[in-house]
Design a protein around this motif. Structure first.
Motif, PDB file in Angstrom:
ATOM      1  N   LEU A  26       2.032  15.412   4.888  1.00  0.00           N
ATOM      2  CA  LEU A  26       1.778  14.178   5.645  1.00  0.00           C
ATOM      3  C   LEU A  26       2.536  14.181   6.968  1.00  0.00           C
ATOM      4  O   LEU A  26       2.029  13.704   7.988  1.00  0.00           O
ATOM      5  CB  LEU A  26       2.156  12.953   4.808  1.00  0.00           C
ATOM      6  CG  LEU A  26       1.169  12.616   3.691  1.00  0.00           C
ATOM      7  CD1 LEU A  26       1.833  11.716   2.651  1.00  0.00           C
ATOM      8  CD2 LEU A  26      -0.082  11.964   4.261  1.00  0.00           C
ATOM      9  N   SER A  82       0.318   8.186   8.811  1.00  0.00           N
ATOM     10  CA  SER A  82       0.610   9.386   8.033  1.00  0.00           C
ATOM     11  C   SER A  82       2.121   9.586   7.885  1.00  0.00           C
ATOM     12  O   SER A  82       2.618   9.902   6.798  1.00  0.00           O
ATOM     13  CB  SER A  82      -0.033  10.615   8.695  1.00  0.00           C
ATOM     14  OG  SER A  82       0.202  11.783   7.952  1.00  0.00           O
ATOM     15  N   GLY A 120       4.205   9.359   4.322  1.00  0.00           N
ATOM     16  CA  GLY A 120       5.116  10.440   3.929  1.00  0.00           C
ATOM     17  C   GLY A 120       6.501   9.911   3.593  1.00  0.00           C
ATOM     18  O   GLY A 120       7.091  10.287   2.583  1.00  0.00           O
TER      19      GLY A 120
END
Length: 126
Positions: free
Chosen positions: A74, A107, A111
């Protein structure tokens, strides 16, 4: 991505760091448009932080912490989209490309959330 070797993960993280330094330097010394310089600065800061996060997350993955490989992936995807879109606009791409920049930010956030969730739910090994 689970089949990627340590060499692949290390190489991708290192290339990401290299690009962060290069684009940051270009923004500081090679661009005269203040907006473009700002995009390069922001992109390189986020990319460098997440290049280091890839090393850390992959190290945890190698130590057996579940979910850390996904977090590393990610971070790489986030760097590609977030920093990549800023770099592209700084180099003359249409500003409409900025519409995808937040996808990279999301993203990154997923993560980090995955890292936090796994840290708080993993059992300590004695």
């Amino acid at each position: 991505m689970s089949g990627w070797t340590p060499r692949t993960w290390t190489g991708l993280a290192a290339v990401s760091g290299l690009l962060a330094v290069g684009f940051g330097a270009f923004g500081a010394h090679g661009v005269h448009d203040p907006k473009a310089a700002e995009w390069l600065r922001i992109g390189s800061q986020y990319q460098m932080a997440h290049a280091l996060a890839v090393f850390a997350a992959f190290g945890l993955h190698r130590a057996g912490a579940k979910g850390m490989g996904a977090a590393a992936a990610l971070f790489l995807v986030g760097s590609l989209i977030f920093a990549g879109s800023l770099y592209a606009m700084a180099l003359g791409a249409p500003r409409v490309l900025g519409a995808i920049t937040p996808i990279g930010g999301v993203s990154f956030m997923i993560g980090w959330a995955l890292l936090a969730w796994r840290a708080f739910t993993l059992r300590d090994q004695a």
